[in-house]
Design an enzyme around this catalytic site. Structure first.
Site, PDB file in Angstrom:
ATOM      1  CG  HIS A  67      -1.784   1.177   1.416  1.00 40.01           C
ATOM      2  ND1 HIS A  67      -3.154   1.121   1.298  1.00 40.01           N
ATOM      3  CD2 HIS A  67      -1.463   2.463   1.703  1.00 40.01           C
ATOM      4  CE1 HIS A  67      -3.638   2.340   1.497  1.00 40.01           C
ATOM      5  NE2 HIS A  67      -2.639   3.169   1.754  1.00 40.01           N
ATOM      6  CD  GLU A  68       1.632   3.369   3.724  1.00 41.78           C
ATOM      7  OE1 GLU A  68       1.759   4.488   3.197  1.00 41.78           O
ATOM      8  OE2 GLU A  68       0.605   3.032   4.347  1.00 41.78           O
ATOM      9  CG  HIS A  71       0.466   6.220  -0.639  1.00 42.24           C
ATOM     10  ND1 HIS A  71      -0.619   6.895  -1.143  1.00 42.24           N
ATOM     11  CD2 HIS A  71       0.007   5.583   0.464  1.00 42.24           C
ATOM     12  CE1 HIS A  71      -1.678   6.672  -0.386  1.00 42.24           C
ATOM     13  NE2 HIS A  71      -1.323   5.869   0.600  1.00 42.24           N
TER      14      HIS A  71
HETATM   15 ZN   LIG Z   1      -2.480   5.209   2.187  1.00 44.28          ZN
END
Ligand SMILES: [Zn+2]
Ligand SMILES: [Zn+2]
Length: 159
Positions: A67-68, A71
């Site tokens: 998830h990170e 980003h």
């Molecule tokens: Zn996030």
């Protein structure tokens, strides 16, 4: 898990699932409370919550890392890197990252320390904080309340 192991894990996942190297720092931040991880847009570093790993295991940590990294890589490529962006959602799907990290439990939930007993009907109420029983009435019969302190037995291995 140590910081160096986390760094290595993030670098491996980055290469394997994104085909791109992770060139910044990944650290455990003990100040993260409820979130599993975060991406810092200014420094490009990633921070993770060790409690997510301790409570849910390596699968959860891997999902948070993905998830990170979504980003991270989208931001560096100047693509839509925020939760609402289509590119971000597609990235999560493609890599198997989690949409939200599981909530981490607070280390210590405050226990009930006080018991209120209705003097008329015997109904009991539990309270975590001390109150003045004269200011309250029984919710059932409007009778007066008496407060007892609950003495907690603490086990040695707790915490
Ligand atoms: Zn996030
Ligand atoms: Zn009552």
């Amino acid at each position: 898990m140590k910081q160096a192991e986390l760094q290595k894990l993030v670098e491996e996942i980055s290469l394997q699932y994104f085909g791109l190297p992770f060139l910044h720092k990944a650290t455990f931040n003990p100040r993260l409370r409820t979130t599993g991880g975060r991406y810092l847009t200014k420094s490009h570093h990633l921070e993770f919550n060790l409690k997510s790993y301790e409570q849910y295991g390596i699968e959860e940590l891997v999902q948070i890392i993905k998830h990170e990294l979504c980003h991270y890589h989208l931001h560096l490529q100047e693509k839509g890197y925020q939760h609402k962006d289509r590119e971000f959602k597609e990235c999560l799907k493609r890599t198997g990252g989690c949409r939200y990290s599981k909530p981490v439990a607070k280390s210590k939930e405050r226990p009930y320390r006080y018991q209120l007993v209705c003097q008329k009907c015997g109904q009991t109420y539990l309270r975590k904080y001390k109150i003045n029983p004269k200011h309250y009435r029984c919710g059932r019969c409007r009778g007066t309340l008496k407060m007892n302190q609950i003495y907690l037995t603490t086990r040695k291995n707790d915490g």
